[in-house]
Write a protein that holds these residues in place. Structure first.
Motif, mmCIF file in Angstrom:
data_model
loop_
_atom_site.group_PDB
_atom_site.id
_atom_site.type_symbol
_atom_site.label_atom_id
_atom_site.label_comp_id
_atom_site.label_asym_id
_atom_site.label_seq_id
_atom_site.Cartn_x
_atom_site.Cartn_y
_atom_site.Cartn_z
ATOM 1 N N PRO A 5 0.810 -1.216 0.000
ATOM 2 C CA PRO A 5 0.000 0.000 0.000
ATOM 3 C C PRO A 5 0.848 1.273 0.000
ATOM 4 N N VAL A 6 0.404 2.254 -0.771
ATOM 5 C CA VAL A 6 0.952 3.603 -0.739
ATOM 6 C C VAL A 6 -0.167 4.514 -0.257
ATOM 7 N N LEU A 7 -0.044 5.045 0.957
ATOM 8 C CA LEU A 7 -1.058 5.969 1.462
ATOM 9 C C LEU A 7 -0.849 7.318 0.792
ATOM 10 N N MET A 8 -1.665 7.575 -0.227
ATOM 11 C CA MET A 8 -1.534 8.794 -1.016
ATOM 12 C C MET A 8 -2.067 9.989 -0.240
ATOM 13 N N ALA A 9 -1.502 11.144 -0.522
ATOM 14 C CA ALA A 9 -2.028 12.375 0.058
ATOM 15 C C ALA A 9 -3.463 12.577 -0.423
ATOM 16 N N SER A 10 -4.329 13.006 0.488
ATOM 17 C CA SER A 10 -5.760 13.097 0.224
ATOM 18 C C SER A 10 -6.218 14.550 0.158
ATOM 19 N N PRO A 59 3.661 -3.428 5.800
ATOM 20 C CA PRO A 59 4.260 -2.085 5.794
ATOM 21 C C PRO A 59 3.786 -1.255 4.597
ATOM 22 N N VAL A 60 3.607 0.029 4.823
ATOM 23 C CA VAL A 60 3.080 0.919 3.792
ATOM 24 C C VAL A 60 4.107 1.996 3.457
ATOM 25 N N ILE A 61 3.888 2.635 2.333
ATOM 26 C CA ILE A 61 4.657 3.803 1.923
ATOM 27 C C ILE A 61 3.773 5.030 2.137
ATOM 28 N N LEU A 62 4.300 6.016 2.846
ATOM 29 C CA LEU A 62 3.599 7.286 3.012
ATOM 30 C C LEU A 62 4.008 8.230 1.888
ATOM 31 N N HIS A 63 3.043 8.959 1.361
ATOM 32 C CA HIS A 63 3.275 9.757 0.162
ATOM 33 C C HIS A 63 3.013 11.223 0.465
ATOM 34 N N TRP A 64 4.049 12.048 0.291
ATOM 35 C CA TRP A 64 3.897 13.499 0.419
ATOM 36 C C TRP A 64 3.994 14.091 -0.970
ATOM 37 N N LEU A 65 2.844 14.435 -1.525
ATOM 38 C CA LEU A 65 2.773 15.031 -2.862
ATOM 39 C C LEU A 65 2.582 16.525 -2.708
ATOM 40 N N GLY A 66 3.517 17.292 -3.217
ATOM 41 C CA GLY A 66 3.487 18.729 -3.028
ATOM 42 C C GLY A 66 2.436 19.424 -3.862
ATOM 43 N N PRO A 67 2.125 20.682 -3.524
ATOM 44 C CA PRO A 67 1.080 21.421 -4.243
ATOM 45 C C PRO A 67 1.428 21.733 -5.688
ATOM 46 N N ASP A 120 -0.401 19.011 -7.173
ATOM 47 C CA ASP A 120 -1.842 19.100 -6.921
ATOM 48 C C ASP A 120 -2.083 20.271 -5.970
ATOM 49 N N PRO A 121 -2.563 21.399 -6.476
ATOM 50 C CA PRO A 121 -2.760 22.566 -5.610
ATOM 51 C C PRO A 121 -3.689 22.308 -4.431
ATOM 52 N N ALA A 122 -4.586 21.329 -4.544
ATOM 53 C CA ALA A 122 -5.512 21.028 -3.452
ATOM 54 C C ALA A 122 -4.801 20.432 -2.240
ATOM 55 N N LEU A 123 -3.524 20.078 -2.380
ATOM 56 C CA LEU A 123 -2.773 19.481 -1.277
ATOM 57 C C LEU A 123 -1.922 20.498 -0.530
ATOM 58 N N ALA A 124 -2.085 21.757 -0.817
ATOM 59 C CA ALA A 124 -1.341 22.785 -0.089
ATOM 60 C C ALA A 124 -1.668 22.692 1.399
ATOM 61 N N GLY A 125 -0.649 22.825 2.232
ATOM 62 C CA GLY A 125 -0.853 22.767 3.675
ATOM 63 C C GLY A 125 -0.943 21.364 4.237
ATOM 64 N N TYR A 126 -0.495 20.387 3.462
ATOM 65 C CA TYR A 126 -0.595 18.996 3.933
ATOM 66 C C TYR A 126 0.269 18.785 5.170
ATOM 67 N N TRP A 127 -0.126 17.819 5.983
ATOM 68 C CA TRP A 127 0.447 17.538 7.302
ATOM 69 C C TRP A 127 0.134 18.647 8.304
ATOM 70 N N GLY A 128 -0.805 19.535 7.947
ATOM 71 C CA GLY A 128 -1.292 20.504 8.906
ATOM 72 C C GLY A 128 -0.581 21.831 8.914
ATOM 73 N N SER A 129 0.271 22.100 7.911
ATOM 74 C CA SER A 129 0.975 23.380 7.885
ATOM 75 C C SER A 129 1.401 23.723 6.470
ATOM 76 N N HIS A 130 1.334 25.013 6.153
ATOM 77 C CA HIS A 130 1.860 25.487 4.868
ATOM 78 C C HIS A 130 3.372 25.688 4.924
ATOM 79 N N ALA A 131 3.944 25.647 6.117
ATOM 80 C CA ALA A 131 5.397 25.751 6.278
ATOM 81 C C ALA A 131 5.996 24.356 6.187
ATOM 82 N N TYR A 132 6.878 24.142 5.220
ATOM 83 C CA TYR A 132 7.409 22.802 4.989
ATOM 84 C C TYR A 132 8.166 22.260 6.203
#
Length: 374
Positions: free
Chosen positions: A134-139, A166-174, A177-189
Motif C-alpha cells: 500500500p501507498v497511502l496517497m495524500a488526500s 508495511p506501507v509507503i507514506l506519500h507526500w505530494l506537493g502542491p 496538486d494545488p488542493a494538497l497545499a498545507g498537507y500535514w497541517g501546515s503550509h510551512a514545509y
C-alpha cells in the motif's frame, strides 16, 4: 492494443542496490465514447502490457498513482479494477507492485474526518486483498477537513495500526496538486516535515518508506537523514533524481517516479551500474541518467500536474499504444509546442525503438493542430 513491435524484452532480474518503482500511466479506450467527468474506460490489454514491459526491465510498478491520472480522470471504480488486474499480472511474473490508497471515492468537498478515514480503509482493504504494497496517497479531502497536525497524526496512526503490511507514506506537493497545499497541517514545509517524522517515528515497523514529491533535493536529503533505520526514502523528485538515487556518504534515496515510465530501460540500466558495486559505478550510473534530466524537467514544468500528457505522448510514440487519447481528454492539457519539444528531447536520447514511426506519428499529430512537420 500495443503495437506488435513494442513487445517487452526478455525479463531481467530485479534491481538489487535500490528499490525502484515506475509510476505507470494508463491507456484509455478510445472507442468507449466516454465524456469528461464520466467513468474511465481503459484499454486493459495495452495497459497491462505496459506493466509487463516495466517488470521485464526489473523495475517495480507503482499502480493507480497520480501518473495513472488518479484525481484527473481515473475514478475509484476503475482504479480498484486496475489494482486487482495488475496484482494478478504481478503474481504471474513475480513483479514488484505498490498500489495507491486514497480517498477519491468521496466528493471533492465537504467530507468529514470520519468519512475520510472510512474511505482510506476501503481502499486499503482492496490493495491488501490484492496483495499489493500500500501507498497511502495524500488526500485532497483530508487536506480540506483537517484542522491541524493532530488530525493527520490521529488518522494516519489509525491506518498504520490496522495495516497488515508495511506501507509507503506519500507526500505530494502542491506543485503536483494545488488542493494538497498545507498537507500535514501546515503550509510551512519545516513544520509539515516534523509532523510527518512524528508519524513515522511512532510506527517504524509499519512504514516501509516515505515518498517525497516536493521537487526540492535539499529538503529531501535532510528528511532522508532523519528517517529511522530501515525506513526508506523514495524520491519522487522528477527534477533531481540522479543525484538523489546516487546518494552521498550519509545514504541515498530509493525511487518511485513518474519519469521512469518512459525511461524504464534507461533507469534499469543505470541502477545496474550501482548493483555492480565496482569502481566507477556511481559515475557510470550518472552518465546514463544525467542526460535524461532535461526531458524530465520539460515534461514536469509548470503546471506540473499536466505531466501525464507528455508521458502518454512518449508511450504512443514509442509504440506501447496505438493512439494518443487519454482518460478525461487530458491529451489536450499541453500545447503542440510543448509536445514537439518532448518528442525532440526523447528522440535525442534514443528512446524510440522505431524512430521513423515516432517521427511519422509526431508529424500526424502536429498536422492535426495546423503545425509544421516534426
Amino acid at each position: 492494443m500495443p503495437d506488435s513491435c513494442s513487445s517487452s524484452p526478455s525479463a531481467r532480474p530485479p534491481l538489487r542496490s535500490r528499490t525502484v518503482f515506475a509510476a505507470a500511466h494508463v491507456v484509455a479506450d478510445p472507442s468507449a465514447g466516454t465524456t469528461s467527468g464520466g467513468p474511465a474506460a481503459l484499454d486493459w490489454d495495452a495497459t497491462l502490457a505496459f506493466r509487463r514491459h516495466l517488470w521485464a526491465h526489473g523495475l517495480g510498478v507503482a499502480e493507480a498513482m497520480d501518473t495513472a491520472q488518479r484525481g484527473m480522470g481515473l475514478d475509484w471504480a476503475a482504479a480498484a479494477e486496475l489494482i486487482r488486474r495488475s496484482a494478478a499480472e504481478a503474481r504471474a511474473v513475480g513483479g514488484l507492485l505498490a498500489c495507491g490508497v486514497g480517498t477519491d471515492q468521496l466528493p471533492a468537498h465537504g467530507a468529514t474526518l470520519a468519512e475520510v478515514r472510512a474511505a482510506y480503509e476501503e481502499q486499503l482493504a482492496v490493495v491488501e486483498d490484492a496483495g499489493g504494497r500500500p501507498v497511502l496517497m495524500a488526500s485532497r479531502q483530508l487536506a480540506a477537513a483537517a484542522t491541524g497536525p493532530d488530525d493527520y497524526q490521529e488518522l494516519y496512526g489509525h491506518l498504520l495500526r490496522q495495516s497488515t503490511r508495511p506501507v509507503i507514506l506519500h507526500w505530494l506537493g502542491p506543485m503536483f496538486d494545488p488542493a494538497l497545499a498545507g498537507y500535514w497541517g501546515s503550509h510551512a514545509y519545516d513544520a509539515a516535515t516534523e509532523t510527518l517524522l512524528k508519524i513515522v517515528a511512532a510506527h517504524p515497523d509499519t512504514v516501509d518508506g516515505v515518498k517525497i514529491s516536493l521537487l526540492d533535493a535539499g529538503r529531501e536529503v535532510r528528511l532522508r537523514r532523519r528517517l529511522p533505520p530501515g525506513v526508506r526514502c523514495y524520491t519522487g523528485d522528477d527534477f533531481h533524481y540522479p543525484e538523489l538515487i546516487a546518494g552521498d556518504e550519509h545514504g541515498f534515496s530509493h525511487a518511485l517516479l513518474g519519469i521512469f515510465d518512459p525511461l524504464a530501460q534507461r533507469a534499469a540500466e543505470a541502477v545496474r551500474h550501482l548493483d555492480a558495486a565496482g569502481p566507477g559505478g556511481v559515475a557510470a550510473f550518472r552518465a546514463v541518467l544525467d542526460p535524461t534530466v532535461a526531458l524530465a524537467r520539460h515534461l514536469f514544468q509548470a503546471p506540473t500536474r499536466s505531466y501525464k500528457t507528455g508521458i502518454v505522448l512518449l508511450a504512443w510514440l514509442a509504440g506501447h499504444q496505438s493512439h494518443f487519447t487519454m482518460v478525461g481528454g487530458l491529451q489536450s492539457a499541453r500545447s503542440p509546442g510543448h509536445l514537439r519539444r518532448a518528442y525532440e528531447l526523447a528522440d535525442g536520447l534514443g528512446l524510440f525503438p522505431d524512430p521513423e514511426r515516432a517521427a511519422r506519428r509526431m508529424r500526424t499529430l502536429l498536422a492535426a493542430h495546423g503545425e509544421e512537420d516534426a
